[in-house]
Design a protein around this motif. Structure first.
Motif, mmCIF file in Angstrom:
data_model
loop_
_atom_site.group_PDB
_atom_site.id
_atom_site.type_symbol
_atom_site.label_atom_id
_atom_site.label_comp_id
_atom_site.label_asym_id
_atom_site.label_seq_id
_atom_site.Cartn_x
_atom_site.Cartn_y
_atom_site.Cartn_z
ATOM 1 N N GLU A 1 -114.797 51.629 54.707
ATOM 2 C CA GLU A 1 -114.051 52.138 55.546
ATOM 3 C C GLU A 1 -112.939 51.176 55.856
ATOM 4 O O GLU A 1 -111.597 51.557 56.176
ATOM 5 C CB GLU A 1 -114.673 52.647 56.969
ATOM 6 C CG GLU A 1 -115.522 53.797 56.663
ATOM 7 C CD GLU A 1 -116.649 54.118 57.910
ATOM 8 O OE1 GLU A 1 -116.487 53.376 58.664
ATOM 9 O OE2 GLU A 1 -117.246 55.152 57.704
ATOM 10 N N LEU A 2 -113.260 49.830 56.481
ATOM 11 C CA LEU A 2 -112.414 48.879 56.753
ATOM 12 C C LEU A 2 -112.497 47.539 55.946
ATOM 13 O O LEU A 2 -113.720 47.475 55.060
ATOM 14 C CB LEU A 2 -112.772 48.451 58.281
ATOM 15 C CG LEU A 2 -112.619 49.791 59.221
ATOM 16 C CD1 LEU A 2 -113.034 49.150 60.553
ATOM 17 C CD2 LEU A 2 -111.510 50.604 59.235
ATOM 18 N N LYS A 3 -111.506 46.758 56.023
ATOM 19 C CA LYS A 3 -111.459 45.498 55.204
ATOM 20 C C LYS A 3 -110.811 44.362 56.384
ATOM 21 O O LYS A 3 -109.940 44.555 56.709
ATOM 22 C CB LYS A 3 -110.743 45.392 54.044
ATOM 23 C CG LYS A 3 -110.700 43.965 53.286
ATOM 24 C CD LYS A 3 -110.044 44.316 52.259
ATOM 25 C CE LYS A 3 -108.391 44.615 52.417
ATOM 26 N NZ LYS A 3 -107.740 44.410 51.124
ATOM 27 N N LEU A 4 -111.817 43.292 56.779
ATOM 28 C CA LEU A 4 -111.226 42.202 57.558
ATOM 29 C C LEU A 4 -110.355 41.361 56.928
ATOM 30 O O LEU A 4 -110.790 40.789 55.819
ATOM 31 C CB LEU A 4 -112.366 41.606 58.328
ATOM 32 C CG LEU A 4 -113.091 42.259 59.373
ATOM 33 C CD1 LEU A 4 -111.784 42.271 60.508
ATOM 34 C CD2 LEU A 4 -113.435 43.801 59.059
ATOM 35 N N VAL A 5 -109.148 41.233 57.375
ATOM 36 C CA VAL A 5 -107.987 40.282 56.692
ATOM 37 C C VAL A 5 -107.804 39.044 57.348
ATOM 38 O O VAL A 5 -107.344 39.149 58.655
ATOM 39 C CB VAL A 5 -106.809 40.985 56.129
ATOM 40 C CG1 VAL A 5 -105.811 40.090 55.680
ATOM 41 C CG2 VAL A 5 -107.111 42.167 55.463
ATOM 42 N N PRO A 6 -108.139 37.802 57.226
ATOM 43 C CA PRO A 6 -107.707 36.775 57.920
ATOM 44 C C PRO A 6 -106.250 36.248 57.930
ATOM 45 O O PRO A 6 -105.418 36.453 56.963
ATOM 46 C CB PRO A 6 -108.611 35.548 57.240
ATOM 47 C CG PRO A 6 -108.656 36.031 55.757
ATOM 48 C CD PRO A 6 -108.530 37.480 55.827
ATOM 49 N N ILE A 7 -105.836 36.165 59.061
ATOM 50 C CA ILE A 7 -104.497 35.623 59.556
ATOM 51 C C ILE A 7 -104.553 34.359 60.024
ATOM 52 O O ILE A 7 -105.128 34.094 60.953
ATOM 53 C CB ILE A 7 -103.760 36.481 60.576
ATOM 54 C CG1 ILE A 7 -103.968 38.069 59.984
ATOM 55 C CG2 ILE A 7 -102.384 36.082 60.668
ATOM 56 C CD1 ILE A 7 -102.977 38.550 58.833
ATOM 57 N N PRO A 8 -103.972 33.417 59.211
ATOM 58 C CA PRO A 8 -103.844 31.853 59.554
ATOM 59 C C PRO A 8 -103.450 31.654 60.973
ATOM 60 O O PRO A 8 -102.545 32.266 61.536
ATOM 61 C CB PRO A 8 -103.094 31.273 58.554
ATOM 62 C CG PRO A 8 -103.017 32.115 57.297
ATOM 63 C CD PRO A 8 -102.897 33.477 58.078
ATOM 64 N N ASP A 9 -104.162 30.745 61.623
ATOM 65 C CA ASP A 9 -103.759 30.069 63.081
ATOM 66 C C ASP A 9 -102.447 29.512 62.935
ATOM 67 O O ASP A 9 -102.169 28.556 62.211
ATOM 68 C CB ASP A 9 -104.901 29.383 63.500
ATOM 69 C CG ASP A 9 -104.956 29.051 65.024
ATOM 70 O OD1 ASP A 9 -103.670 29.120 65.478
ATOM 71 O OD2 ASP A 9 -105.793 28.481 65.479
ATOM 72 N N ALA A 10 -101.648 30.055 63.790
ATOM 73 C CA ALA A 10 -100.103 29.501 63.939
ATOM 74 C C ALA A 10 -100.010 28.425 64.830
ATOM 75 O O ALA A 10 -99.194 27.675 65.134
ATOM 76 C CB ALA A 10 -99.267 30.688 64.317
ATOM 77 N N GLY A 11 -101.184 28.091 65.608
ATOM 78 C CA GLY A 11 -101.043 26.743 66.567
ATOM 79 C C GLY A 11 -100.975 27.059 67.921
ATOM 80 O O GLY A 11 -101.311 26.059 68.787
#
Length: 443
Positions: free
Chosen positions: A90-100
């Motif tokens: 149903e879902l897929k977790l997508v990592p978003i890089p840490d911007a600081g």
């Protein structure tokens, strides 16, 4: 009955079936039914529901360094594992890089939503009691109940697995704790001499009965509304055009009335048969058959006893309302007045339909449904609901049928007298006193 009755039946049926209105209406309703049945599949093809919904989360290096059992990164990884085990994730977790920084991270997450990389994102904040973080799902959509419900169920599983995994339990104990409980629902009967409807049925068979009742009730309501209006409007149209004066010299009034009722019944029967064929064809299409198969529902599970009783109540309900519509149509001289004249009968049928759809389907054993089972105008709906969704005593079923048959005879007798007196009464709609006088004068 002699040939004149069947002549009226044949003329009424052929005239309606060959008419453009019948063909166009039947075709339009069949198309609407096909679209409605396949609507979930059509929506899924255009909305991309076959693909997992992308949900973003902040991939923080700080969180990776922590040894806490409930780190954000670990929760996201466990969520991905949870959804990967599903046949259709149903879902897929997508990592978003840490911007600081917090502001930069928020901006990066929103930008990912704007770029259609993700549909929404989850944010973690410290939990109050258990140590498990509080989670917020953010999306552009006003209501994301489907994603929220899926995330809530998945997080509950992830939390339990994390706690169990951190407790040093063996794999056997973990498997025992996480194994689903098997619960089977079987319908029984507590009444001796009941109709043997529903006893020992599985959940799937009960679901099939529910669907059968739903379809029968809707079909009955459509049959009453379609045929009733056609019977009343045809009689009124013949009166307004003075064709009735010619017709009445060739065919006895009673034969004309019951011939029209039976002829219209054949038309409605053909129309209902077409709709049933359309429903069956659409339900056997691969995308719908697979869904039914997943639910364990098969058309062969339809209960023949329920179907037989449903047919009896369908026929009795139809002829009861048809005789009343014919009587009302005979006392109206202008088609403009017909809608107001048939309104009380329409409201009776509508009341029975709504009582069963909004009350009987949820609680078929309620006192309201039991009382309505013996009220002739409501019993075709109410008793079908009780037969399919509970197990009423057999004596109640047959008492309901006998009351219906007696009411049909009484309504047929009264309608025949009204029809004989009313078909040749022109001008304004006669009052009850004038109609009664004409009925007594007619020998």
């Amino acid at each position: 009955m002699n040939s004149s009755f069947w002549t009226v039946v044949g003329f009424t049926a052929k005239n309606k079936i060959r008419g453009k209105a019948f063909l166009i209406t039947t075709l339009i309703i069949a198309v609407i039914m096909s679209i409605a049945i396949n609507l979930p599949y059509i929506i899924s093809q255009f909305s991309g529901e076959g693909k997992p919904t992308a949900v973003g989360y902040l991939d923080s290096n700080i969180e990776k360094a922590k040894s806490n059992l409930f780190t954000h990164t670990r929760i996201a990884a466990m969520l991905n594992d949870y959804y990967a085990k599903q046949e259709k994730p149903e879902l897929k977790l997508v990592p978003i890089p840490d911007a600081g920084s917090a502001e930069a991270n928020e901006k990066a997450l929103k930008q990912a939503v704007a770029d259609d990389e993700i549909q929404g994102y989850i944010e973690f904040s410290p939990g109050k009691e258990s140590g498990f973080p509080a989670i917020t799902y953010k999306s552009e959509s006003l209501m994301e109940s489907k994603v929220s419900a899926s995330l809530s169920a998945a997080l509950q599983v992830v939390k339990m697995e994390a706690v169990i995994g951190g407790g040093g339990l063996s794999e056997e104990v973990k498997a025992l704790l996480t194994k689903p409980i098997e619960l089977e629902s079987v319908q029984i009967s507590t009444v001796e001499g009941a109709g043997s409807i529903g006893q020992g049925k599985t959940k799937e068979q009960q679901g099939m009965d529910f669907g059968t009742v739903y379809v029968i009730i809707i079909m009955l309501f459509m049959a009453i509304m379609i045929s009733g209006q056609m019977i009343a409007s045809e009689i009124t149209a013949e009166k307004s055009s003075r064709v009735m004066e010619i017709l009445i010299t060739s065919v006895a009034p009673l034969k004309a009335m019951f011939g029209k009722i039976f002829g219209m019944f054949l038309v409605v029967l053909l129309q209902m048969a077409i709709y049933i064929v359309v429903i069956v064809i659409n339900m056997t299409l691969p995308q719908n058959a697979d869904k039914l198969g997943e639910l364990g529902i098969k058309l062969s599970d339809v209960d023949p006893v329920l179907l037989t009783y449903s047919l009896v109540f369908f026929l009795t309900g139809y002829f009861l309302f048809a005789t009343l519509f014919a009587a009302v149509g005979s006392i109206v001289s202008r088609t403009e007045d017909l809608g107001q004249a048939v309104m009380p009968i329409t409201m009776l049928s509508l009341a029975g339909f709504y009582i069963c759809i909004f009350g009987g389907m949820n609680n078929p054993g309620s006192m309201l449904m039991k009382v309505c089972s013996f009220i002739p105008f409501f019993s075709p709906y109410a008793m079908v609901s009780r037969l399919g969704l509970s197990d009423p005593p057999l004596w109640q079923v047959w008492l309901s049928i006998l009351i219906l048959l007696a009411t049909i005879l009484a309504a047929g007798w009264l309608s025949a007298k009204i029809y004989r007196a009313g078909v040749l009464m022109y001008g304004k709609k006669p009052s009850l006193k004038e109609l009664g006088k004409a009925m007594r004068a007619y020998k």
